[in-house]
Design an enzyme around this catalytic site. Structure first.
Site, PDB file in Angstrom:
ATOM      1  N   SER A   6       0.882  -1.166   0.000  1.00 15.14           N
ATOM      2  CA  SER A   6       0.000   0.000   0.000  1.00 15.14           C
ATOM      3  C   SER A   6       0.919   1.215   0.000  1.00 15.14           C
ATOM      4  O   SER A   6       1.845   1.294   0.809  1.00 15.14           O
ATOM      5  CB  SER A   6      -0.863   0.007   1.262  1.00 15.14           C
ATOM      6  OG  SER A   6      -1.330   1.328   1.489  1.00 15.14           O
ATOM      7  N   HIS A  31      -1.313  -1.914  -4.310  1.00 14.98           N
ATOM      8  CA  HIS A  31      -2.622  -1.685  -3.687  1.00 14.98           C
ATOM      9  C   HIS A  31      -2.819  -0.178  -3.495  1.00 14.98           C
ATOM     10  O   HIS A  31      -1.997   0.486  -2.855  1.00 14.98           O
ATOM     11  CB  HIS A  31      -2.623  -2.426  -2.337  1.00 14.98           C
ATOM     12  CG  HIS A  31      -3.856  -2.284  -1.521  1.00 14.98           C
ATOM     13  ND1 HIS A  31      -4.993  -3.035  -1.724  1.00 14.98           N
ATOM     14  CD2 HIS A  31      -4.137  -1.487  -0.452  1.00 14.98           C
ATOM     15  CE1 HIS A  31      -5.903  -2.720  -0.829  1.00 14.98           C
ATOM     16  NE2 HIS A  31      -5.425  -1.772  -0.041  1.00 14.98           N
ATOM     17  N   ASP A  33      -5.106   2.829  -2.030  1.00 10.96           N
ATOM     18  CA  ASP A  33      -6.128   3.108  -1.019  1.00 10.96           C
ATOM     19  C   ASP A  33      -6.801   4.445  -1.292  1.00 10.96           C
ATOM     20  O   ASP A  33      -6.247   5.508  -0.993  1.00 10.96           O
ATOM     21  CB  ASP A  33      -5.488   3.133   0.373  1.00 10.96           C
ATOM     22  CG  ASP A  33      -5.147   1.738   0.861  1.00 10.96           C
ATOM     23  OD1 ASP A  33      -6.058   0.887   0.906  1.00 10.96           O
ATOM     24  OD2 ASP A  33      -3.969   1.493   1.198  1.00 10.96           O
ATOM     25  N   MET A  35      -9.601   7.122  -0.446  1.00  7.35           N
ATOM     26  CA  MET A  35     -10.554   7.593   0.586  1.00  7.35           C
ATOM     27  C   MET A  35     -11.062   8.965   0.161  1.00  7.35           C
ATOM     28  O   MET A  35     -10.283   9.805  -0.309  1.00  7.35           O
ATOM     29  CB  MET A  35      -9.847   7.708   1.944  1.00  7.35           C
ATOM     30  CG  MET A  35      -9.208   6.412   2.409  1.00  7.35           C
ATOM     31  SD  MET A  35      -8.450   6.573   4.034  1.00  7.35           S
ATOM     32  CE  MET A  35      -7.356   5.144   4.023  1.00  7.35           C
ATOM     33  N   HIS A  68      -8.666  -0.085  -3.719  1.00  9.66           N
ATOM     34  CA  HIS A  68      -9.494  -0.318  -2.531  1.00  9.66           C
ATOM     35  C   HIS A  68     -10.292   0.958  -2.291  1.00  9.66           C
ATOM     36  O   HIS A  68      -9.754   1.944  -1.795  1.00  9.66           O
ATOM     37  CB  HIS A  68      -8.552  -0.665  -1.361  1.00  9.66           C
ATOM     38  CG  HIS A  68      -9.222  -0.814  -0.043  1.00  9.66           C
ATOM     39  ND1 HIS A  68      -8.506  -0.910   1.141  1.00  9.66           N
ATOM     40  CD2 HIS A  68     -10.538  -0.894   0.313  1.00  9.66           C
ATOM     41  CE1 HIS A  68      -9.350  -1.040   2.156  1.00  9.66           C
ATOM     42  NE2 HIS A  68     -10.580  -1.022   1.681  1.00  9.66           N
ATOM     43  N   MET A  70     -12.588   3.246  -0.487  1.00  8.70           N
ATOM     44  CA  MET A  70     -13.204   3.571   0.804  1.00  8.70           C
ATOM     45  C   MET A  70     -13.950   4.883   0.603  1.00  8.70           C
ATOM     46  O   MET A  70     -13.524   5.952   1.046  1.00  8.70           O
ATOM     47  CB  MET A  70     -12.111   3.676   1.879  1.00  8.70           C
ATOM     48  CG  MET A  70     -11.508   2.317   2.212  1.00  8.70           C
ATOM     49  SD  MET A  70      -9.921   2.399   3.066  1.00  8.70           S
ATOM     50  CE  MET A  70      -8.820   2.503   1.664  1.00  8.70           C
ATOM     51  N   MET A 139     -10.524  -6.818   6.131  1.00  6.47           N
ATOM     52  CA  MET A 139      -9.762  -5.765   6.810  1.00  6.47           C
ATOM     53  C   MET A 139      -9.342  -6.250   8.195  1.00  6.47           C
ATOM     54  O   MET A 139     -10.164  -6.774   8.954  1.00  6.47           O
ATOM     55  CB  MET A 139     -10.613  -4.499   6.974  1.00  6.47           C
ATOM     56  CG  MET A 139     -10.913  -3.748   5.701  1.00  6.47           C
ATOM     57  SD  MET A 139      -9.464  -3.318   4.727  1.00  6.47           S
ATOM     58  CE  MET A 139      -8.546  -2.237   5.844  1.00  6.47           C
ATOM     59  N   GLY A 144      -8.912   3.662   7.356  1.00  3.81           N
ATOM     60  CA  GLY A 144      -8.791   5.102   7.589  1.00  3.81           C
ATOM     61  C   GLY A 144      -7.367   5.606   7.539  1.00  3.81           C
ATOM     62  O   GLY A 144      -7.124   6.728   7.129  1.00  3.81           O
ATOM     63  N   GLY A 146      -2.838   4.266   7.527  1.00  5.62           N
ATOM     64  CA  GLY A 146      -1.796   3.257   7.633  1.00  5.62           C
ATOM     65  C   GLY A 146      -1.198   3.259   9.037  1.00  5.62           C
ATOM     66  O   GLY A 146      -1.457   4.163   9.833  1.00  5.62           O
ATOM     67  N   GLY A 147      -0.429   2.224   9.345  1.00  5.05           N
ATOM     68  CA  GLY A 147       0.327   2.188  10.594  1.00  5.05           C
ATOM     69  C   GLY A 147      -0.467   1.789  11.824  1.00  5.05           C
ATOM     70  O   GLY A 147      -0.007   1.984  12.953  1.00  5.05           O
ATOM     71  N   ASP A 181      -5.678  -6.924   4.872  1.00 11.75           N
ATOM     72  CA  ASP A 181      -5.154  -5.558   4.772  1.00 11.75           C
ATOM     73  C   ASP A 181      -5.209  -4.885   6.132  1.00 11.75           C
ATOM     74  O   ASP A 181      -6.286  -4.721   6.705  1.00 11.75           O
ATOM     75  CB  ASP A 181      -6.023  -4.786   3.760  1.00 11.75           C
ATOM     76  CG  ASP A 181      -5.570  -3.358   3.518  1.00 11.75           C
ATOM     77  OD1 ASP A 181      -4.486  -2.982   3.987  1.00 11.75           O
ATOM     78  OD2 ASP A 181      -6.324  -2.631   2.836  1.00 11.75           O
ATOM     79  N   GLY A 182      -4.013  -4.485   6.615  1.00 12.30           N
ATOM     80  CA  GLY A 182      -3.960  -3.692   7.836  1.00 12.30           C
ATOM     81  C   GLY A 182      -3.081  -4.305   8.906  1.00 12.30           C
ATOM     82  O   GLY A 182      -3.365  -5.392   9.406  1.00 12.30           O
ATOM     83  N   GLY A 183      -1.979  -3.611   9.207  1.00 12.93           N
ATOM     84  CA  GLY A 183      -1.126  -4.027  10.319  1.00 12.93           C
ATOM     85  C   GLY A 183      -0.279  -5.262  10.073  1.00 12.93           C
ATOM     86  O   GLY A 183       0.216  -5.871  11.026  1.00 12.93           O
ATOM     87  N   GLY A 203       1.643  -1.920   4.173  1.00 12.46           N
ATOM     88  CA  GLY A 203       1.934  -0.499   3.987  1.00 12.46           C
ATOM     89  C   GLY A 203       3.165  -0.101   4.766  1.00 12.46           C
ATOM     90  O   GLY A 203       4.296  -0.166   4.270  1.00 12.46           O
ATOM     91  N   SER A 204       2.961   0.288   6.041  1.00 10.82           N
ATOM     92  CA  SER A 204       4.072   0.793   6.857  1.00 10.82           C
ATOM     93  C   SER A 204       5.134  -0.274   7.131  1.00 10.82           C
ATOM     94  O   SER A 204       6.269   0.056   7.474  1.00 10.82           O
ATOM     95  CB  SER A 204       3.535   1.361   8.172  1.00 10.82           C
ATOM     96  OG  SER A 204       2.716   0.406   8.819  1.00 10.82           O
TER      97      SER A 204
HETATM   98  C1  DX5 Z   1      -6.253   1.166   5.707  1.00  7.47           C
HETATM   99  C2  DX5 Z   1      -5.751   0.798   4.320  1.00  7.47           C
HETATM  100  C3  DX5 Z   1      -4.564  -0.123   4.323  1.00  7.47           C
HETATM  101  C4  DX5 Z   1      -3.427   0.281   5.201  1.00  7.47           C
HETATM  102  C5  DX5 Z   1      -2.189  -0.568   5.060  1.00  7.47           C
HETATM  103  O1  DX5 Z   1      -7.360   1.968   5.611  1.00  7.47           O
HETATM  104  O2  DX5 Z   1      -6.752   0.152   3.601  1.00  7.47           O
HETATM  105  O3  DX5 Z   1      -4.195  -0.515   3.012  1.00  7.47           O
HETATM  106  O4  DX5 Z   1      -3.118   1.608   5.096  1.00  7.47           O
HETATM  107  O5  DX5 Z   1      -1.179  -0.002   5.821  1.00  7.47           O
HETATM  108  P1  DX5 Z   1      -0.497  -0.722   7.069  1.00  7.47           P
HETATM  109  O6  DX5 Z   1       0.164  -1.968   6.530  1.00  7.47           O
HETATM  110  O7  DX5 Z   1       0.465   0.297   7.566  1.00  7.47           O
HETATM  111  O8  DX5 Z   1      -1.585  -1.055   8.058  1.00  7.47           O
HETATM  112 ZN    ZN Z   2      -6.279  -0.926   1.685  1.00  4.23          ZN
END
Ligand code: DX5
Ligand code: ZN
Length: 226
Positions: A6, A31, A33, A35, A68, A70, A139, A144, A146-147, A181-183, A203-204
């Protein structure tokens, strides 16, 4: 398990370099994101079709782009992302009125169709569409930003979809891909790979100041293989 970055935590003034580093490290799927400042709880705005079009032009046709969404109005705006060059549109089940129509419209437009659900959403809401979906995204954070920290309680949801998809494949149906996706980081990548995830968004854990994308990717891949 495939890893897709991401770009949300990237320095957008250096986005081309960041993407090039990911490609040099062997990444072939990115990927995106999106929003809209409305749908996610913290009202974040990220980027839209114009940036995606530039990414597509920079990369050429061979890298797979998923989007993705959102946003509140995916059913009205998805075509802008397709026109910008994405290969797969992933819409939130919580945000759309008629998933079957959206899936058909995406397939008619020549792109893949995915649905995504939040950590608290009942997976039974997605089940009726599984046989037509190219991908389901679970998810593992509240969307909302990353990180955020990984939510291990999504294990049950992932395993629900893994078992439903395996049944579908065994009866001659589609191999719907299962994404998380996420963390996701090197400390939990093996855990989700063992749950049966096909693709993890990172992502992070990939784009950070600790190491290069290549170093971070190597660390994640070796954590999975150990
Ligand atoms: C959250 C996003 C993710 C996220 C991934 O809303 O959909 O793609 O930012 O980032 P990490 O891996 O840092 O959670
Ligand atoms: Zn995402």
């Amino acid at each position: 398990m495939r890893i897709t970055p991401s770009i949300l935590t990237a320095d957008f003034t250096r986005l081309g370099d960041t993407i090039d580093s990911a490609i040099s490290a062997g990444i072939d799927w990115i990927h995106l994101d999106v929003m809209d400042g409305n749908w996610v709880v913290n009202k974040t705005i990220t980027f839209g079709p114009a940036l995606i079009r530039s990414i597509r032009e920079h990369l050429g046709p061979d890298i797979f782009l998923d989007c993705h969404l959102m946003v509140t109005n995916a059913e009205e705006t998805w075509r802008q992302y397709v026109d910008a060059g994405v290969n797969l549109v992933i819409a939130h089940i919580e945000a759309i009125e008629n998933p079957q129509t959206l899936i058909s419209d995406l397939h008619s437009a020549g792109v893949q169709a995915g649905l995504v659900l939040n950590p608290s959403t009942d997976p039974a809401l997605v089940l009726p569409y599984l046989s037509d979906l190219d991908l389901v995204l679970v998810m593992s954070v509240i969307p909302g930003k990353g990180g955020q920290s990984f939510m291990p309680e999504v294990e049950e949801k992932v395993k629900f979809f893994r078992s439903a998809i395996d049944k579908q494949i065994n009866s001659g149906g589609r191999n719907t891909l299962l994404m998380i996706d996420g963390g996701i980081k090197s400390h939990n990548a093996k855990l989700v790979a063992d749950w049966g995830i096909d693709i993890a968004v990172v992502g992070s854990g990939l784009i950070n100041s600790k190491g290069t994308i290549s170093e971070n990717l190597d660390e994640i891949r070796s954590s999975i293989n150990n």
